[in-house]
Design a protein around this motif. Structure first.
Motif, PDB file in Angstrom:
ATOM      1  N   UNK A   1       0.778  -1.226   0.000  1.00 29.34           N
ATOM      2  CA  UNK A   1       0.000   0.000   0.000  1.00 29.34           C
ATOM      3  C   UNK A   1       0.808   1.274   0.000  1.00 29.34           C
ATOM      4  N   UNK A   2       2.145   1.159   0.137  1.00 27.38           N
ATOM      5  CA  UNK A   2       2.974   2.346   0.178  1.00 27.38           C
ATOM      6  C   UNK A   2       2.980   3.041   1.524  1.00 27.38           C
ATOM      7  N   UNK A   3       2.423   2.403   2.547  1.00 22.93           N
ATOM      8  CA  UNK A   3       2.370   3.014   3.873  1.00 22.93           C
ATOM      9  C   UNK A   3       3.710   2.901   4.605  1.00 22.93           C
ATOM     10  N   UNK A   4       4.529   1.937   4.196  1.00 27.24           N
ATOM     11  CA  UNK A   4       5.862   1.759   4.775  1.00 27.24           C
ATOM     12  C   UNK A   4       6.846   1.548   3.625  1.00 27.24           C
ATOM     13  N   UNK A   5       8.106   1.374   3.972  1.00 26.22           N
ATOM     14  CA  UNK A   5       9.083   0.956   2.970  1.00 26.22           C
ATOM     15  C   UNK A   5       8.719  -0.445   2.489  1.00 26.22           C
ATOM     16  N   UNK A   6       9.249  -0.817   1.332  1.00 25.79           N
ATOM     17  CA  UNK A   6       9.011  -2.161   0.814  1.00 25.79           C
ATOM     18  C   UNK A   6       9.654  -3.215   1.708  1.00 25.79           C
ATOM     19  N   UNK A   7       9.025  -4.391   1.818  1.00 28.40           N
ATOM     20  CA  UNK A   7       9.680  -5.472   2.543  1.00 28.40           C
ATOM     21  C   UNK A   7      10.892  -5.983   1.764  1.00 28.40           C
ATOM     22  N   UNK A   8      11.851  -6.505   2.474  1.00 26.87           N
ATOM     23  CA  UNK A   8      13.003  -7.140   1.836  1.00 26.87           C
ATOM     24  C   UNK A   8      12.646  -8.609   1.635  1.00 26.87           C
ATOM     25  N   UNK A   9      12.516  -9.011   0.376  1.00 27.07           N
ATOM     26  CA  UNK A   9      12.081 -10.368   0.062  1.00 27.07           C
ATOM     27  C   UNK A   9      13.277 -11.317   0.091  1.00 27.07           C
ATOM     28  N   UNK A  10      13.196 -12.338   0.960  1.00 20.14           N
ATOM     29  CA  UNK A  10      14.250 -13.351   1.039  1.00 20.14           C
ATOM     30  C   UNK A  10      13.598 -14.725   1.019  1.00 20.14           C
TER      31      UNK A  10
END
Length: 299
Positions: free
Chosen positions: A63-72
């Motif tokens: 939603x753009x409410x936070x930074x993007x998650x780091x996908x691992x």
């Protein structure tokens, strides 16, 4: 496996669909175990999820409410809400299948419902908290749907409506999935708009926005300040007396705008688009059950 979803100051329809719908699809399999998180309906792809648990993404959005998650390797992304989320995460656009509330088609009888309302209006839950939408709907002669009411009640109200006018995104998503024509009221707070386009992208749908002004002085002040400022936050919880000022003027203006919007032609995604999205999700349900035996239980 823990069912993760957002819960604000008050429960709201879109997020509460998670506890209502997923047990009907997977059975009584969710608990408080932190080994795995099941991320379903909502803009819940945050940067703040704990690193250790496995995170199963099943129709969630960014939603753009936070930074993007780091996908691992702890992220198991089966599908996401739309192509905008897929692009943000750097995954194949084909995984932008749709908002998983579309799976309500499998658990709700949405044919043959008696229509009690020509038009209904559902505000965003934050607008309902600070605005005078129920009063405006009463003046306009339009049924008011409280986005913080019980899920069963909201579903019944949607199905009983010929057309749903909605500022709440899941008012549109659920109406569309259950084939109730809808009209999009552009969210007063701009940060809530992009996620609509994300969902629509999965269905090749172009949203025809309609603008409705704030229904109260408090709502207008907060919209002007920007929802996430410290002053607007204080006003949201302590500024209710502002709604007594020029009450009638705001309510009458908003009622007139609602009546004008009700004259607009409503929307629906195509039957083929919603059917393809739903069928793809059902296939993903079976794949997930095969990969995670703990998600197989008798309902």
């Amino acid at each position: 496996m823990k069912l993760y979803f957002y819960r604000g100051v008050r429960p709201n329809f879109g997020d509460e669909l998670n506890w209502w719908m997923w047990p009907k699809i997977f059975g009584n399999v969710f608990d408080e175990s932190q080994e795995s998180l099941f991320l379903g309906i909502g803009s819940i792809l945050f940067s703040s999820h704990p690193q250790a648990p496995r995170k199963i993404v099943f129709g969630s959005g960014y939603g753009g409410y936070t930074a993007l998650p780091v996908i691992d390797d702890k992220w198991d992304i089966r599908f996401v809400r739309g192509r905008m989320t897929a692009k943000a995460l750097g995954i194949d656009p084909s995984r932008g299948v749709g908002d998983s509330a579309i799976l309500l088609r499998s658990v709700v009888n949405y044919t043959g419902q008696v229509k009690r309302y020509k038009f209904s209006y559902m505000p965003h839950w934050e607008s309902a908290e600070i605005g005078l939408w129920k009063d405006a709907c009463q003046v306009a002669g339009i049924n008011y749907i409280d986005p913080c009411a019980e899920v069963d009640f909201v579903l019944d109200e949607i199905l009983a409506s010929e057309v749903v006018i909605t500022e709440a995104m899941h008012g549109a998503i659920v109406s569309d999935a259950l084939r109730v024509p809808w009209i999009a009221a552009q969210p007063i707070h701009s940060q809530h708009r992009a996620k609509w386009e994300d969902w629509a992208s999965a269905l090749d749908l172009k949203i025809k926005w309609q603008s409705i002004q704030p229904s109260s002085l408090l709502e207008a002040v907060i919209a002007k300040l920007g929802q996430r400022g410290s002053l607007s936050s204080k006003l949201q919880y302590h500024g209710k007396p502002l709604n007594a000022i020029r009450h009638d003027a705001f309510v009458i203006r908003t009622a007139q705008q609602l009546q004008k919007v009700a004259a607009v032609e409503p929307q629906l995604s195509s039957d083929s688009a919603i059917r393809n999205s739903h069928e793809t999700m059902l296939l993903e349900v079976e794949k997930l059950k095969a990969d995670y035996p703990e998600l197989v239980a008798s309902a």
